[in-house]
Design an enzyme around this catalytic site. Structure first.
Site, PDB file in Angstrom:
ATOM      1  N   GLY A 101       0.824  -1.199   0.000  1.00 54.88           N
ATOM      2  CA  GLY A 101       0.000   0.000   0.000  1.00 54.88           C
ATOM      3  C   GLY A 101       0.862   1.255   0.000  1.00 54.88           C
ATOM      4  O   GLY A 101       0.408   2.348  -0.329  1.00 54.88           O
ATOM      5  N   ASP A 221       3.415  -2.016  13.952  1.00 59.83           N
ATOM      6  CA  ASP A 221       2.818  -2.641  12.775  1.00 59.83           C
ATOM      7  C   ASP A 221       3.426  -4.022  12.557  1.00 59.83           C
ATOM      8  O   ASP A 221       3.832  -4.371  11.446  1.00 59.83           O
ATOM      9  CB  ASP A 221       3.011  -1.748  11.549  1.00 59.83           C
ATOM     10  CG  ASP A 221       1.958  -2.024  10.480  1.00 59.83           C
ATOM     11  OD1 ASP A 221       0.941  -2.683  10.801  1.00 59.83           O
ATOM     12  OD2 ASP A 221       2.152  -1.605   9.329  1.00 59.83           O
TER      13      ASP A 221
END
Ligand code: ACK
Length: 415
Positions: A101, A221
């Site tokens: 992304g 993350d």
């Protein structure tokens, strides 16, 4: 980056809820982002972040390098766009490793003499899509964190490029790509039990290192796509775009907007925005469960009770008799039963709803290392499917007639 962003190629969803403007706990317990206690490397980190977090035009490659070197003794290379275009054949498709992304990643090779002091080697060049999931702020976080942190279980940042609105990062090349690729892609060869354990230990050591810093660094993350694998399956953490300095002094948490990936983010962080090192421990527990089961943290295509991995696994993991129903069928029944049982218990502890019940990462490392001593490689064929599942195919693998085939080692990719 202010609004919620979504939809990386692997269909993970980045959360983007802003909590920083409404802290819930009392000031002396709340290490909100505006806190300025001068402890550890925080002030210099904050100074760099403030200096470069403004408009894109403030980004001068040379100035960042000088500031980084002055502050942290960084040895990063500041590359020119034309140099990176040269080694990737103008970012040609044939050099493309993949796309997230955040943008595209290309493989390249730096020859002898490309830059004085840079040894000839394969590199990975990440070209950030400034309009995508990772913008200038995430690029900067990565340069600042990986520019100063060096550890065998963190991917090495070699340099960066910052020109006009172009943001690039150059890393050491990791020949086996991401753990996500090995664990979930249909065409990949299954990872054997010992390799899964090795990867879990490596990734745990990376997190333990970050949490053990003078002012802890919260990775924020942790997921399979951010764990990269060397040729011998040494795991290294990559992508520090969302990393944050942890709480200082007597503060218990930092308050920040919620960023991360559904299925991996700790529930209390999602609901309050309170971030601690224990939020990373939760995500680590989810990855451990993925290694054990071969299932993704979130799978919308599954029946209702099986979509959320943590919820699905909980009742099985507490009983060694039932545990066999959730072990990845692609292991072909070749795993240590004792090891799997203890790994499942550890994972469940990591995903405890109360952060205080989660272990610290050094303890996790110790526990996982202990599992390497178990030599009881059971052949538990034909136990799938569990009583609740009618299908004879699990993760695309037929379970008819057992699945006790030896797992060959995955070849190193050539691209
Ligand atoms: O799963 P992969 O093969 O490993 O595909 C993804 C892709 O780029 C998009 O993230 C690969 N990748 C990222 N960083 C590196 C690196 N330093 N070395 C090798 N491959 C990388 C990742």
């Amino acid at each position: 980056m202010t609004a919620a962003k979504c939809c990386s190629v692997e269909d993970s969803i980045i959360l983007g809820i802003n909590f920083s403007h409404k802290p819930k706990s009392k000031a002396h317990h709340n290490g909100s982002e505006s806190s300025s206690r001068p402890i550890g490397p925080m002030p210099s980190f904050r100074r760099l972040q403030v200096a470069y977090s403004g408009s894109l035009s403030t980004c001068s490659s040379q100035r960042i390098n000088e500031d980084l070197a002055q502050t942290f003794g960084s040895d990063l290379f500041d590359f020119q766009l034309v140099e990176l275009k040269g080694i990737t054949q103008n970012f040609s498709r044939s050099y493309l490793l993949g796309e997230g992304g955040f943008g595209k990643v290309h493989k390249a090779y730096v020859d002898e003499g490309f830059r004085p002091g840079l040894k000839p080697q394969a590199v990975a060049v990440k070209h950030l899509d400034i309009e995508g999931l990772q913008g200038h702020r995430e690029w900067l976080a990565e340069v600042i964190f990986l520019g100063q942190l060096r550890h065998p279980h963190l991917v090495k940042l070699i340099g960066y490029c910052c020109e006009e609105d172009e943001r690039l990062l150059v890393y050491e090349f990791m020949p086996r790509g991401s753990l996500e690729n090995h664990l979930f892609k249909r065409l990949s060869i299954s990872l054997p039990w010992g390799t899964r354990l090795k990867i879990a230990i490596g990734a745990a050591k990376g997190l333990a290192f970050l949490h053990g810093a003078e002012t802890p660094v919260i990775y924020r993350d942790f997921k399979t796509s951010n764990i990269l694998l060397d040729s011998d399956f040494t795991a290294k953490l990559s992508d520090f775009g969302l990393a944050k300095m942890g709480p200082e002094g007597s503060n218990t948490h930092v308050t920040t907007r919620v960023m991360g990936t559904y299925g991996y983010a700790a529930p209390e962080y999602v609901s309050t925005g309170h971030l601690t090192t224990k939020s990373d421990v939760y995500s680590f527990g989810v990855v451990l469960l993925e290694l054990l089961t071969g299932r993704r943290s979130m799978e919308k295509s599954r029946p209702k009770g099986e979509q959320h991995l943590v919820d699905w696994v909980r009742p099985y993991a507490s009983s060694s008799r039932r545990l066999r129903y959730i072990i990845d069928p692609r292991l072909g029944g070749q795993y240590s039963v004792k090891g799997a049982k203890e790994m499942a218990q550890l994972a469940i502890q990591c995903v405890s709803l109360n952060p205080k019940d989660r272990p610290k990462m050094p303890m996790v490392v110790e526990k996982l290392e202990g599992l390497q001593n178990y030599k009881d490689m059971a052949i538990t064929c034909g136990l799938w499917p569990p009583p609740t599942t009618k299908s004879s195919r699990v993760n695309g693998v037929s379970t008819k007639g057992g699945y006790c085939k030896p797992s060959p080692v995955a070849p190193i990719r050539k691209s």
